[in-house]
Motif scaffolding. Sequence first.
Motif, PDB file in Angstrom:
ATOM      1  N   PRO A  85      -0.268 -11.657  -7.125  1.00 45.41           N
ATOM      2  CA  PRO A  85      -0.849 -11.102  -5.890  1.00 45.41           C
ATOM      3  C   PRO A  85      -1.977 -11.949  -5.309  1.00 45.41           C
ATOM      4  O   PRO A  85      -2.224 -11.896  -4.100  1.00 45.41           O
ATOM      5  CB  PRO A  85      -1.366  -9.727  -6.327  1.00 45.41           C
ATOM      6  CG  PRO A  85      -0.605  -9.389  -7.568  1.00 45.41           C
ATOM      7  CD  PRO A  85      -0.310 -10.680  -8.239  1.00 45.41           C
ATOM      8  N   VAL A  86      -2.643 -12.742  -6.145  1.00 35.38           N
ATOM      9  CA  VAL A  86      -3.781 -13.522  -5.649  1.00 35.38           C
ATOM     10  C   VAL A  86      -3.377 -14.904  -5.135  1.00 35.38           C
ATOM     11  O   VAL A  86      -4.190 -15.630  -4.585  1.00 35.38           O
ATOM     12  CB  VAL A  86      -4.840 -13.685  -6.766  1.00 35.38           C
ATOM     13  CG1 VAL A  86      -5.476 -12.342  -7.088  1.00 35.38           C
ATOM     14  CG2 VAL A  86      -4.232 -14.305  -8.016  1.00 35.38           C
ATOM     15  N   ALA A 107       0.826  -1.208   0.000  1.00 33.75           N
ATOM     16  CA  ALA A 107       0.000   0.000   0.000  1.00 33.75           C
ATOM     17  C   ALA A 107       0.866   1.266   0.000  1.00 33.75           C
ATOM     18  O   ALA A 107       0.620   2.192  -0.764  1.00 33.75           O
ATOM     19  CB  ALA A 107      -0.926   0.005   1.212  1.00 33.75           C
ATOM     20  N   GLU A 108       1.891   1.293   0.833  1.00 28.69           N
ATOM     21  CA  GLU A 108       2.699   2.507   0.977  1.00 28.69           C
ATOM     22  C   GLU A 108       3.711   2.681  -0.150  1.00 28.69           C
ATOM     23  O   GLU A 108       4.101   3.798  -0.478  1.00 28.69           O
ATOM     24  CB  GLU A 108       3.423   2.489   2.324  1.00 28.69           C
ATOM     25  CG  GLU A 108       2.474   2.556   3.513  1.00 28.69           C
ATOM     26  CD  GLU A 108       3.217   2.545   4.837  1.00 28.69           C
ATOM     27  OE1 GLU A 108       4.462   2.460   4.814  1.00 28.69           O
ATOM     28  OE2 GLU A 108       2.554   2.628   5.878  1.00 28.69           O
ATOM     29  N   GLY A 109       4.156   1.575  -0.738  1.00 29.89           N
ATOM     30  CA  GLY A 109       5.159   1.674  -1.793  1.00 29.89           C
ATOM     31  C   GLY A 109       6.532   1.998  -1.236  1.00 29.89           C
ATOM     32  O   GLY A 109       6.739   2.045  -0.026  1.00 29.89           O
ATOM     33  N   PRO A 110       7.505   2.243  -2.112  1.00 31.26           N
ATOM     34  CA  PRO A 110       8.864   2.562  -1.643  1.00 31.26           C
ATOM     35  C   PRO A 110       8.913   3.925  -0.969  1.00 31.26           C
ATOM     36  O   PRO A 110       8.457   4.915  -1.526  1.00 31.26           O
ATOM     37  CB  PRO A 110       9.709   2.531  -2.921  1.00 31.26           C
ATOM     38  CG  PRO A 110       8.749   2.714  -4.038  1.00 31.26           C
ATOM     39  CD  PRO A 110       7.427   2.183  -3.582  1.00 31.26           C
ATOM     40  N   SER A 126       2.093 -12.213   1.865  1.00 27.79           N
ATOM     41  CA  SER A 126       1.840 -11.650   3.185  1.00 27.79           C
ATOM     42  C   SER A 126       2.692 -12.413   4.197  1.00 27.79           C
ATOM     43  O   SER A 126       2.456 -13.596   4.442  1.00 27.79           O
ATOM     44  CB  SER A 126       0.358 -11.758   3.547  1.00 27.79           C
ATOM     45  OG  SER A 126       0.162 -11.485   4.911  1.00 27.79           O
ATOM     46  N   ALA A 127       3.691 -11.743   4.755  1.00 28.08           N
ATOM     47  CA  ALA A 127       4.532 -12.387   5.768  1.00 28.08           C
ATOM     48  C   ALA A 127       3.706 -12.755   6.992  1.00 28.08           C
ATOM     49  O   ALA A 127       3.932 -13.786   7.624  1.00 28.08           O
ATOM     50  CB  ALA A 127       5.687 -11.466   6.162  1.00 28.08           C
ATOM     51  N   ILE A 155      10.144  -8.144  -2.957  1.00 27.69           N
ATOM     52  CA  ILE A 155       8.996  -8.790  -2.307  1.00 27.69           C
ATOM     53  C   ILE A 155       7.949  -7.705  -2.043  1.00 27.69           C
ATOM     54  O   ILE A 155       8.222  -6.741  -1.314  1.00 27.69           O
ATOM     55  CB  ILE A 155       9.393  -9.445  -0.966  1.00 27.69           C
ATOM     56  CG1 ILE A 155      10.558 -10.411  -1.150  1.00 27.69           C
ATOM     57  CG2 ILE A 155       8.183 -10.145  -0.346  1.00 27.69           C
ATOM     58  CD1 ILE A 155      10.245 -11.621  -1.975  1.00 27.69           C
ATOM     59  N   ILE A 156       6.782  -7.841  -2.645  1.00 22.39           N
ATOM     60  CA  ILE A 156       5.674  -6.928  -2.367  1.00 22.39           C
ATOM     61  C   ILE A 156       4.867  -7.553  -1.233  1.00 22.39           C
ATOM     62  O   ILE A 156       4.123  -8.513  -1.426  1.00 22.39           O
ATOM     63  CB  ILE A 156       4.787  -6.693  -3.613  1.00 22.39           C
ATOM     64  CG1 ILE A 156       5.661  -6.271  -4.811  1.00 22.39           C
ATOM     65  CG2 ILE A 156       3.714  -5.657  -3.320  1.00 22.39           C
ATOM     66  CD1 ILE A 156       6.424  -4.977  -4.610  1.00 22.39           C
ATOM     67  N   ASN A 157       5.059  -7.013  -0.023  1.00 17.50           N
ATOM     68  CA  ASN A 157       4.462  -7.596   1.186  1.00 17.50           C
ATOM     69  C   ASN A 157       3.132  -6.915   1.518  1.00 17.50           C
ATOM     70  O   ASN A 157       2.823  -5.832   1.014  1.00 17.50           O
ATOM     71  CB  ASN A 157       5.453  -7.431   2.343  1.00 17.50           C
ATOM     72  CG  ASN A 157       5.084  -8.238   3.555  1.00 17.50           C
ATOM     73  OD1 ASN A 157       4.428  -9.276   3.449  1.00 17.50           O
ATOM     74  ND2 ASN A 157       5.480  -7.771   4.737  1.00 17.50           N
ATOM     75  N   LYS A 158       2.364  -7.546   2.364  1.00 15.21           N
ATOM     76  CA  LYS A 158       1.080  -7.028   2.867  1.00 15.21           C
ATOM     77  C   LYS A 158       0.049  -6.837   1.751  1.00 15.21           C
ATOM     78  O   LYS A 158      -0.691  -5.850   1.751  1.00 15.21           O
ATOM     79  CB  LYS A 158       1.290  -5.715   3.626  1.00 15.21           C
ATOM     80  CG  LYS A 158       2.270  -5.809   4.792  1.00 15.21           C
ATOM     81  CD  LYS A 158       2.291  -4.534   5.608  1.00 15.21           C
ATOM     82  CE  LYS A 158       3.323  -4.603   6.738  1.00 15.21           C
ATOM     83  NZ  LYS A 158       3.344  -3.409   7.569  1.00 15.21           N
ATOM     84  N   VAL A 159       0.006  -7.776   0.796  1.00 18.46           N
ATOM     85  CA  VAL A 159      -1.008  -7.673  -0.262  1.00 18.46           C
ATOM     86  C   VAL A 159      -2.411  -7.961   0.287  1.00 18.46           C
ATOM     87  O   VAL A 159      -3.404  -7.770  -0.422  1.00 18.46           O
ATOM     88  CB  VAL A 159      -0.704  -8.635  -1.438  1.00 18.46           C
ATOM     89  CG1 VAL A 159       0.598  -8.261  -2.119  1.00 18.46           C
ATOM     90  CG2 VAL A 159      -0.667 -10.079  -0.968  1.00 18.46           C
ATOM     91  N   ASP A 160      -2.492  -8.415   1.557  1.00 21.02           N
ATOM     92  CA  ASP A 160      -3.795  -8.654   2.173  1.00 21.02           C
ATOM     93  C   ASP A 160      -4.417  -7.368   2.713  1.00 21.02           C
ATOM     94  O   ASP A 160      -5.571  -7.383   3.154  1.00 21.02           O
ATOM     95  CB  ASP A 160      -3.649  -9.670   3.312  1.00 21.02           C
ATOM     96  CG  ASP A 160      -2.583  -9.255   4.331  1.00 21.02           C
ATOM     97  OD1 ASP A 160      -1.563  -8.672   3.905  1.00 21.02           O
ATOM     98  OD2 ASP A 160      -2.763  -9.509   5.531  1.00 21.02           O
TER      99      ASP A 160
END
Length: 637
Positions: free
Chosen positions: A203-204, A129-132, A193-194, A153-158
């Motif tokens: 992402p899905v 959500a926040e991005g870099p 999602s860690a 790693i794109i984390n917190k996609v949930d």
Amino acid sequence: MVHCVFRLGDYIPGECGPFVARDWFFTNPMKLRNLGIIAHVDHGKTTLVDRLLQQSGAFRDNQRVAERAMDSNDLERERGITILSKVTSILWDDTRINIVDTPGHADFGGEVERILNMVDGALVLVDAAEGPLPQTKFVVSKALKVGLKPIVIINKVDRPDARPIEVVNEVFDLFAALDASEEQLDFPILYGSAKEGWMAAAPVGPKDQGMMPLFDLVVRHVAPPTVEDGAFRMLGTILEANPYLGRIVTGRISSGAVKPNQTVKVLDRNGLLIEEGRLTKVLAFRGLERTGVEEASAGDIVAIAGLPEATVSHTICAPEVTFPLPAQPIDPPTLAMTFRINDSPLAGTEGDKVQSRVIRERLLREAEGNVALRIGESIEKDSMEVAGRGELQLGILIETMRREGFELSVSRPKVLFERDARGEILEPIEEVVIDVDEEHSGIVVQKLAERKAEMTEMRPSGGGRVRLVFHAPTRGLIGYQGELLTDTRGTAVMNRLFHAYGPYRGEIVGRRNGVLISNDAGDAVAYALWNLEDRGPMMIEPGWKVYRGMIVGEHTRGNDLEVNVLKGKKLTNIRTHSKDEAVRLIPPIQMTLEKALAYISDDELVEVTPKSIRLRKKLLDPNDRKKEERRKEAERV
């Protein structure tokens, strides 16, 4: 020939009966990968390491493990941030993966810069959500500079406001802006999602494979450690003290092998001999624990004990080696504070380490392990000047010392200036990124303009919020965090990163209000504080010990005012309802350490003890303060 893969603890059949697989069994066939995890604060690094440890079998099924297991000290757990770099190790099939967890805050950037020479690959973790954010930019720039090929790693996609595809584009733009090579721009991407414990190529999902896609990608994408020819050499990277083993230095072995009781020598950056000695222990990382090994080879990350003088950036090597390993240069400090003895009337009542000699030794010991700190002698008596990356780094050092029983007084942070070739003054400029609700953006722009900041970008960041990017002098940002939260009702998020040294931007208006100063020593009385509420908000409570020159509140006007907080109610024989009405006080301003450091002026100090944080004037006697004021006025004329 049939090749079998065994995990630690498996029973292996043999001619002399079954035996348990131990570390020594894997010494020769073991493949190695050294991996760093870098990200912005609170993007999920430590949670990711938790999941990797759990799913690799590093813990027993019945083993109780704390959440965020790598955040090992109390301050890290309280603040929810990583302060110190730490190493752990996991076993995946026939590959041992050494993982280095790094801080995400630029104030602790010295930790990040040091460990990058230990690893051959990096996981760049970004919030979906926040991005870099600024610290992502900081750590990525350091990783790219040393040639690491990152995995994103794109984390917190949930998260409900996740936007993973847009974030990937922002990461690519960031890499391109940092002059990444074509190989580095061709980075692999995983989503997941860690917290939920899964990673996937989309992402899905799928989510049922857990962390397996990440393990496999690390083994494929991260290169094995490069091994040089020659005798044993290792660059010290992390330093810590152990009550049983003494000084422990962690680093990656560049060449050769090392054993306990081996004779080695220590060289500094310039190749000068520091000491010679014999190693007492060689410790390898196995899960969250360190275990002694009989031999460690080139490419592995180990900790060694037995050298009382070795420290960070020193080369530990065999006696025949003559040249040291190159050490990564560290960015210079931008802020400095004066650490003095506590000379208030209450000195020594709450702490047991009060002497200037003890404080000096503790600061010099801290500088040995933290290369981003610079300790020097101050022009003032019984004081030291400590320079670092930012208010947070210096605040953490002070908080650590007070928990160890130290009493000291510290000055307001001051900016370290430089001069260019023409002699013009240059000051540190920071890149400031503020995410704020649209309704509060006007006041943020106005306040930062007053602090000599220049806005470089303004764009929507989703959910009715705006992202504002400024280039602001470090001087103007000291103490702004609290003001920002007040102006935006606690909804703004500010991130800062050192940008460059730039031309001096002129005078910046400091604190506009004066302070209320106690004119006597004793215990504060509720009746006196109640009578003084019209003068301004108080910072103390009834019953607190005060002394002459101590700051007890904030004045509503611009000048300082001496007040009596010890004056009790006159006793008479008149009894009426209005006379006997209970005293009801407005709650005082709660001063945390960071808030106090930002609040004080140049002629004030923060008195720090294990139990209290007090504000005081540098000169406690009012006559001395008047003389100093007249002297300054004469100098200005």
